[in-house]
Design an enzyme around this catalytic site. Structure first.
Site, mmCIF file in Angstrom:
data_model
loop_
_atom_site.group_PDB
_atom_site.id
_atom_site.type_symbol
_atom_site.label_atom_id
_atom_site.label_comp_id
_atom_site.label_asym_id
_atom_site.label_seq_id
_atom_site.Cartn_x
_atom_site.Cartn_y
_atom_site.Cartn_z
ATOM 1 N N GLU A 132 -72.852 -52.651 69.551
ATOM 2 C CA GLU A 132 -73.477 -53.221 68.365
ATOM 3 C C GLU A 132 -74.999 -53.275 68.438
ATOM 4 O O GLU A 132 -75.675 -53.336 67.404
ATOM 5 C CB GLU A 132 -72.946 -54.635 68.137
ATOM 6 C CG GLU A 132 -71.465 -54.682 67.855
ATOM 7 C CD GLU A 132 -70.922 -56.104 67.924
ATOM 8 O OE1 GLU A 132 -70.798 -56.733 66.867
ATOM 9 O OE2 GLU A 132 -70.633 -56.566 69.047
ATOM 10 N N ILE A 151 -61.302 -47.262 68.489
ATOM 11 C CA ILE A 151 -61.649 -47.240 67.068
ATOM 12 C C ILE A 151 -62.724 -46.197 66.763
ATOM 13 O O ILE A 151 -63.429 -46.293 65.766
ATOM 14 C CB ILE A 151 -62.089 -48.630 66.590
ATOM 15 C CG1 ILE A 151 -63.286 -49.141 67.408
ATOM 16 C CG2 ILE A 151 -60.941 -49.612 66.650
ATOM 17 C CD1 ILE A 151 -63.890 -50.432 66.882
#
Length: 783
Positions: free
Chosen positions: A729, A500
């Site tokens: 993250e 992604i």
């Protein structure tokens, strides 16, 4: 320690050339023969019942091939995120959506859709659909929504005995509050010399990924669907589509095309219902259907981050030792469940392990409202939680007249500490992250400025955090891959993980190449396709290198053993005398004996032997660690905040590809700047989304980026492949509190709501008290 040949090297990304040249294919680029174009009719009301819908005029329009509404689709409840399909017992996943709704629950809810031979015809057809609504009372505030007199948006969940205080109205999913913790709060607060209690608010924000949501669905003569999607989790998305349409799993294939223009959590499952809508239209029209959302649709009709309200009550001794902490959180879930059942627990599980606190407890839940649904976004609950925790830690340090850095070092968790998560804290490099980051930014220069001499004040702040390296044991989380030795000596590596934009199509082959002793160019990867890859839960929860990397190593070790077993027989040597390097099987005892993998593969083929194996391992989890530092300059006349520099130190266990790791951290820092200062997803009094384009939604641009320094700390994590921890993250987690703590250091004023916009900061400066601390028991205040 083993000397790596491929791992730890900044090998150029495999997708780089395609993207630089503009030849990379995304969902929006997919074009199939006979393809139709879809548009969606969306509710103009925040809460309304469809009394009557007439699609006859739209169906009669030349060029229209399919029109669907709630009257035309299977009545199968589903969840457009993967959450309901990876939830582990005894908790049940929440399914609360239909493909098209007969009751709209937010402005933008899907009421009908058309497929036509052109976008212009599809848009004209939408205008011909006649809908009569009964407007219903709407509620946007989670505290109002919990009241018994507020409208109930979904079937009320059953209340679990033993929790009479649990609010009954509009709670998402969980039948009890997700209570997480350890020790005895009452004892901990009695041991405290001081008790601090603070409330914090975090506004909702958007992923705002570059590629808008969308999908293309094709259907063959046997009714099998092939769906091109930017999804982060293709195998779960396959199940979502199958269940929504009442199909066997074998009748659905989902694949990336192969690239996705960013995810940031917003595509863990469907891309804003696009897959199920295009699939239903393709079934009706018996032709391929393409739906690409406009930027405005993307903003109003796809998940946001959860608006969060948190109260922290913390006990501390005079020497700065934490004795107790209670965190209570209410999150705004919006119209549908998405990941809301999980969000409070993830917030707790990531915010609570960072500090040693023997008596700690968390309680929280998420509430349905008539806003755009909230779901997963990079960090998933953790950025909200750590903004609150790190803000309060700074306030306590100030009140105790302690250096915020020393206060944190005194209380950070250490290896072997009991932590309120269901996996052990084995190793941590957080202390190194703090000390190295502090040295790099020049923490020793930090002082309180003379606020009477200038209207431009400089300050320095810090924040720390942790995260996870996958979602186990909270969700189903395991990876599987297939490896095949091809006749030219290359390795075909198949994984369901998508790329992604995080570089996984480069880093995962590095694992395989390292184990097999081949050049990275000899590892060919097939990824992001449910038809050609074994089950893989997807790319989320900072899991890809950690979880999919473990499967890659497991598969590589298995096929390596097969190869060496065969080579031993072929070369008439003991297996333990053989190894592989530079694509050659060679003898450890005789330098003259070596044979290429290509020759081994070809000779085996001629004897009807294929080297092929599946790699999979039982799931585990590990905590990554990070410390961020910010230096800012605040203009007290305008409320503007300029970031002078950012430093981010991360314990990643092992950087498989340092350049990609640094890119992930720097990208997260840019999102953290917006989270702290500018980005907010707001609605008006009728529930209409105010910021629905890039022009209105104030994301930082390249012109707003300050000098950034990334420090990679490598404290080996035994459970990770080659010592890896998650990284994707974590870079967003402590950025906002580092910035807001720097603002506090500069101004002496605390704003307990982010983003710290100029108007909020000016209001706080005017009040000169901030929006800050409550104290109990002693004459101590965090100003």
């Amino acid at each position: 320690m083993k000397e790596f040949t491929v791992v730890g090297k900044s090998i150029p990304r495999r997708d780089a050339l395609d993207k630089v040249l503009g030849t990379a294919t995304y969902t929006t680029d997919v074009k199939l023969p006979g393809m139709l174009y879809a548009k969606v009719l969306r509710s103009p009301h925040a809460h309304a019942k469809v009394i009557k819908i007439d699609t006859s005029k739209a169906k009669a329009l030349p060029g229209v091939k399919a029109v669907l509404c709630h009257l035309d689709i299977p009545k199968n409840l589903f969840c457009s995120s993967a959450a309901a399909y990876v939830t582990t017992p005894p908790v049940k996943g929440v399914v609360d959506q239909y493909i098209f709704e007969s009751t709209a629950r937010f402005i933008g809810d899907e009421i009908a859709a058309v497929a036509a031979t052109s976008l212009a015809i599809a848009e004209k057809a939408l205008a011909l659909i006649e809908v009569e609504y009964e407007v219903l009372p709407a509620v946007f505030d989670p505290f109002e929504a919990m009241k018994p007199e507020s409208p109930t948006l979904h079937t009320e969940p059953e209340k679990k005995e033993g929790f009479p205080e649990y609010p009954e109205n509009n709670i998402v999913g969980n039948k009890i509050p997700p209570v997480i913790g350890m020790g005895d709060l009452e004892v901990g607060f009695k041991e405290a010399d001081y008790i601090f209690e603070n409330t914090y608010i975090v506004d909702a924000v958007k992923q705002a990924q570059l590629e808008t949501h969308g999908a293309v669905a094709d259907i063959n003569s046997e009714g099998k669907l092939t769906i091109y999607s930017p999804s982060q989790s293709l195998h779960p998305t396959k199940r979502i589509v199958a269940e929504a349409l009442g199909l066997p799993l074998s009748q659905v294939r989902v694949l990336n095309p192969p690239y996705s223009g960013g995810g940031f959590g917003g595509r863990i499952g469907c891309s804003a219902k696009s897959e199920v809508i295009t699939a239903a239209l393709a079934q009706k029209a018996r032709r391929p259907v393409k739906l690409i959302l406009s930027r405005q649709e993307d903003f109003i009709a796809s998940d946001t981050r959860h608006e969060t309200f948190a109260t922290l009550k913390t006990g501390v001794k005079k020497d700065g030792t934490l004795t107790a902490r209670f965190i209570k959180v209410i999150m705004n879930g919006g119209a549908y469940a998405s990941w809301s059942q999980d969000a409070p627990g993830v917030l707790a599980s990531t915010a609570m392990p960072v500090y040693r606190c023997p008596n700690s407890m968390f309680e929280g839940w998420t509430v349905y409202t008539n806003r755009t649904s909230a779901g997963a976004m990079r960090g998933f609950g953790n950025p909200q939680g750590m903004f609150c925790v790190e803000s309060q830690m700074d306030e306590i340090a100030h009140a105790l007249n302690m250096d915020p850095l020393e206060f944190r070092l005194k209380n950070i968790s250490r290896p072997g500490d009991a932590v309120p998560v269901p996996f052990p804290l084995v190793t941590t490099g957080l202390r190194d992250c703090i000390t190295q980051g502090a040295e790099k930014i020049g923490w020793s220069r930090r002082v309180e400025p003379d606020r009477q001499k200038s209207t431009k004040l400089r300050g320095m702040g810090m924040g720390v955090g942790s995260h996870v390296s996958c979602s186990h044991p909270f969700h189903v989380d395991y990876s599987t891959c297939q490896l095949i030795l091809q006749q030219d000596g290359s390795i075909l590596y198949s994984t369901g993980v998508p790329d992604i934009g995080t570089g996984t199509s480069t880093t995962l082959p590095q694992f395989v190449a390292e184990v097999l002793g081949v050049d990275i160019s000899m590892v060919k990867i097939v990824f992001g396709d449910t038809q050609s890859t074994p089950f893989e839960v997807g790319s989320h929860a900072s899991r890809t290198c950690y979880a999919a990397g473990k499967a890659a190593i497991a598969g590589a070790e298995k096929i390596k053993k097969e190869i060496l077993e065969y080579a031993a027989d072929y070369l008439k040597l003991p297996e333990d005398d053989l190894d592989i390097a530079k694509g050659m099987v060679y003898s450890l005892s005789n330098d003259n004996v070596k044979v290429s993998l290509g020759e081994i593969a070809l000779q085996a083929h001629l004897k009807t032997k294929q080297f092929s194996c599946i790699g999979t391992v039982p799931p585990t989890n590990a905590l990554p660690w990070e410390a961020h530092f910010a230096e800012v300059e605040v203009d007290t006349e305008t409320g503007q905040v300029e970031i002078i520099q950012l430093v981010a130190a991360h314990d990643v266990g092992k950087a498989i590809n340092p350049a990609i790791v640094e890119g992930q951290i720097e990208g997260a820092l840019s999102m953290g700047i917006g989270f702290a200062l500018t980005e907010q997803y707001q609605i008006d009094e009728n529930g209409r989304q105010l910021y629905d384009t890039y022009h209105k939604y104030m994301m930082p641009t390249v012109m707003d980026m300050p000098p950034m320094e990334t420090i990679i700390v490598e404290e080996h994590e035994p459970s990770g492949p080659f010592g890896v921890r998650g990284v994707g993250e974590a870079g967003l987690v402590p950025t906002a509190p580092a910035i807001t703590n720097a603002i506090f250091n500069a101004t002496g004023v605390r704003v307990n709501q982010i983003p710290v916009t100029p108007d909020r900061l000016l209001t706080a400066l005017k009040n000169q008290k901030g929006i800050s601390t409550v104290r109990e028991d002693e004459e101590i205040y965090a100003e």
